[in-house]
Design a protein around this motif. Structure first.
Motif, short mmCIF file in Angstrom:
data_model
loop_
_atom_site.label_atom_id
_atom_site.label_comp_id
_atom_site.label_asym_id
_atom_site.label_seq_id
_atom_site.Cartn_x
_atom_site.Cartn_y
_atom_site.Cartn_z
N CYS A 86 0.73 -1.23 0.01
CA CYS A 86 -0.22 -0.12 0.07
C CYS A 86 0.83 1.22 -0.02
N GLY A 87 0.62 2.15 -0.85
CA GLY A 87 1.36 3.39 -1.33
C GLY A 87 2.62 3.43 -1.96
N VAL A 88 2.52 2.27 -2.84
CA VAL A 88 3.35 2.10 -3.97
C VAL A 88 3.08 3.13 -5.20
N GLY A 89 3.88 3.55 -5.97
CA GLY A 89 3.56 4.48 -7.21
C GLY A 89 3.32 5.77 -6.84
N CYS A 90 3.48 6.21 -5.38
CA CYS A 90 3.31 7.67 -5.01
C CYS A 90 4.43 8.41 -5.57
N ARG A 91 4.23 9.98 -5.52
CA ARG A 91 5.20 10.74 -6.01
C ARG A 91 5.67 11.67 -4.83
N THR A 92 5.07 11.76 -3.81
CA THR A 92 5.49 12.55 -2.62
C THR A 92 5.21 11.75 -1.40
N ILE A 93 5.73 12.19 -0.22
CA ILE A 93 5.28 11.59 1.06
C ILE A 93 3.88 11.92 1.35
N GLU A 94 3.26 12.92 1.11
CA GLU A 94 2.12 13.16 1.33
C GLU A 94 1.15 12.16 0.47
N GLU A 95 1.41 12.15 -0.73
CA GLU A 95 0.46 11.32 -1.27
C GLU A 95 0.63 9.91 -1.05
N CYS A 96 1.65 9.25 -0.37
CA CYS A 96 1.96 8.03 0.08
C CYS A 96 1.15 7.98 1.37
N LEU A 97 1.23 8.73 2.31
CA LEU A 97 0.41 8.68 3.53
C LEU A 97 -1.11 8.81 3.16
N LEU A 98 -1.74 9.49 2.35
CA LEU A 98 -2.93 9.58 1.83
C LEU A 98 -3.49 8.33 1.37
N ILE A 99 -2.70 7.68 0.63
CA ILE A 99 -3.11 6.54 0.09
C ILE A 99 -3.40 5.25 1.07
N GLN A 100 -2.56 5.18 2.03
CA GLN A 100 -2.44 4.58 3.08
C GLN A 100 -3.76 4.82 3.96
N LEU A 101 -3.89 6.11 4.35
CA LEU A 101 -5.34 6.69 5.05
C LEU A 101 -6.43 6.23 4.45
N ARG A 102 -6.45 6.24 3.13
CA ARG A 102 -7.74 6.06 2.57
C ARG A 102 -8.08 4.40 2.92
N GLN A 103 -7.01 3.87 2.55
CA GLN A 103 -7.23 2.41 2.81
C GLN A 103 -7.71 2.03 4.18
N MET A 104 -7.34 2.69 5.12
CA MET A 104 -7.75 2.55 6.52
C MET A 104 -9.11 3.08 6.77
N GLY A 105 -9.60 3.80 5.75
CA GLY A 105 -11.09 4.24 6.04
C GLY A 105 -11.28 5.61 6.31
N TYR A 106 -10.22 6.43 5.97
CA TYR A 106 -10.41 7.92 6.45
C TYR A 106 -10.75 8.83 5.06
N ASP A 107 -11.35 8.09 4.09
CA ASP A 107 -12.04 8.70 3.08
C ASP A 107 -12.79 9.91 3.36
N ASP A 108 -13.61 9.78 4.46
CA ASP A 108 -14.68 10.97 4.66
C ASP A 108 -14.06 11.85 5.55
N ASP A 109 -12.91 11.63 6.04
CA ASP A 109 -12.56 12.65 7.38
C ASP A 109 -11.57 13.61 6.45
N GLU A 110 -11.92 14.55 5.66
CA GLU A 110 -11.15 15.50 5.07
C GLU A 110 -10.43 16.45 6.09
#
Length: 478
Positions: A190-214
């Motif tokens: 999870c997080g592979v293919g990201c371009r920044t550290i922020e994008e890497c963390l966001l991918i993992q957070l969405r997989q953990m269920g943080y999609d609606d917690d803007e």
């Protein structure tokens, strides 16, 4: 202008190094692997050299029927047991073994467990494997884009290429490229293919269920540095979250993986060393041994010694043999001198740091090159060359010889090394109140209470060397 010639006699002192002295110095500072390579090269180029441990049988002379010639040296090879590979693999029920057809290329003279061990899968291979599962649902252009993007992912799992460059190279629209990036970012890990550290963390957070917690996703996008610096009040003012919620969210981020490909690339960083010697505890005393593998013993082949003594040879042959014999003799002397010097240094280190080998890092004493040089009666530069790239095996682990040369601090009648100071700093930080962490100045004052005069700047330097954050970033709020 007055121009004239004068003849003056002056006395000067300078060091003139011969070629042999230079080679001896170079051999002294070689590591075990470098020395092994040098010896292998010399043995191939100089026929009069051979390993001292090799058992060679001299064969009596026979006639021209195919037997060995007079004086020829041959090495007997032990009989090798023939292995019926085809019958062996067919007897194995596991299909994985039968599928390894590349084993048939293994040389007959080498059998070993290493020949049958599997190779670890790389991140690139793992991503291509996942991509093949989706190929049937993709167009030819999307397949080409996806394969190219996967090849642009580094060992940490990041896509290290500019979007404009991709569009120009692949001659594809940005929409198609973004689609394939999104597909790859859904791969494991999870997080592979990201371009920044922020994008890497966001991918993992969405997989953990943080999609609606803007509000939490916004912290990652805009306040990541504030979060790293424990600027919780600033974040609460701009997001409206309670300080406890911000702290809990930081703990969640600390559990994520900032380098998704780390588990695949970690095995490539494993390195191995050959200890040049060992220090063992035998009956309560330290015993020093030099590793024969790191300093193998050589000798001059008896056959070529005999050739030089025989009178029936021309001057060219005699000159060639004398040159090779001189070179071999000097190499043997240099290796033996290296062996002797390294052993003396290890002996001196064992004597100076005896408490360390019985107790540990806490009893490591300050030690300088000058101290060892005086103990073994050589120059400091000789000690410096002797410890370069050298390792010793001890009851406390395998260490580089340079590890034992430390700066010291006085503590009453005793001295403490820099490593011992680092250990004290680490222990103080481990026992500190996490809500009120110790500052560098406070640690310096606590060390002074132990009769250790360590300045605040030195504490900060040692803390950074230990990869410990400053007090402002170690503070916990609950």
């Amino acid at each position: 202008m007055n121009i004239k010639f004068d003849l003056n006699i002056t006395q000067t002192q300078k060091l003139v190094m011969t070629q042999e002295m230079r080679q001896s110095i170079e051999i002294l500072q070689l590591t075990a692997m470098e020395l092994k390579g040098l010896i292998e090269t010399e043995i191939m180029e100089n026929p009069v050299l051979e390993f001292n441990e090799v058992s060679i049988k001299e064969v009596v002379p026979v006639n021209e029927d195919g037997g060995p010639l007079k004086g020829e040296v041959v090495q007997e090879k032990p009989p090798k047991e023939e292995i019926q590979w085809e019958e062996y693999f067919h007897s194995m029920e596991n299909a994985d073994y039968r599928g390894q057809t590349q084993l048939s290329t293994v040389p007959d003279d080498e059998y070993g467990f290493e020949k049958f061990t599997s190779q670890e899968k790389t991140l690139n291979e793992y991503l291509h494997f996942q991509f093949k599962m989706l190929k049937k649902n993709l167009s030819e252009q999307e397949k080409r884009i996806g394969e190219y993007l996967i090849d642009c992912i580094d060992d940490n799992g990041y896509l290290i290429i500019d979007m404009d460059y991709i569009t120009s190279v692949l001659e594809a629209q940005e929409v198609s490229i973004q689609k394939m990036i999104g597909i790859i970012q859904g791969f494991d890990p999870c997080g592979v293919g990201c371009r920044t550290i922020e994008e890497c963390l966001l991918i993992q957070l969405r997989q953990m269920g943080y999609d609606d917690d803007e509000v939490y996703l916004d912290i990652v996008r805009n306040h990541l540095m504030d979060l790293a610096n424990n600027q919780f009040k600033r974040i609460t003012q701009e997001t409206g979250l309670a300080i406890e919620d911000v702290y809990d969210f930081k703990e969640v981020l600390k559990s994520l993986e900032p380098k998704p490909g780390r588990e695949f690339s970690s095995s490539e960083r494993v390195s191995y060393v050959i200890p040049d010697g060992s220090i063992e505890i035998v009956n309560g005393e330290l015993v020093v041994k030099v590793n024969d593998v790191s300093a193998p013993r050589l000798r001059i082949n008896n056959y070529y010694k005999g050739l030089l003594k025989t009178p029936d040879k021309n001057d060219e042959t005699k000159l060639y043999l004398e040159k090779k014999l001189d070179s071999a003799a000097f190499l043997i002397r240099s290796i033996e001198q290296r062996r002797d010097t390294v052993k003396k240094v290890i002996n001196a280190v064992a004597l100076s740091q005896s408490s360390f080998f019985f107790e540990g890092v806490g009893d490591l004493r300050p030690l300088t090159l000058k101290t060892i040089a005086e103990m073994i009666d050589v120059h400091e530069s000789t000690v410096s060359r002797a410890i370069r790239g050298k390792y010793i095996q001890t009851p406390k682990g395998t260490f580089a010889l340079k590890f034992f040369f430390k700066r010291g601090y006085s503590q009453g009648e005793e001295d403490r090394s820099s490593d011992a100071i680092k250990r004290l700093i680490s222990e103080l930080i481990e026992k500190e109140d996490k809500k009120k962490p110790l500052s560098d100045q406070k640690i310096s004052e606590l060390l002074q209470q132990k009769n250790l005069d360590v300045a605040r700047r030195t504490v900060a330097k040692y803390r950074e060397a230990l990869m410990i954050k400053p007090s402002s970033k170690r503070k916990e709020y609950r």
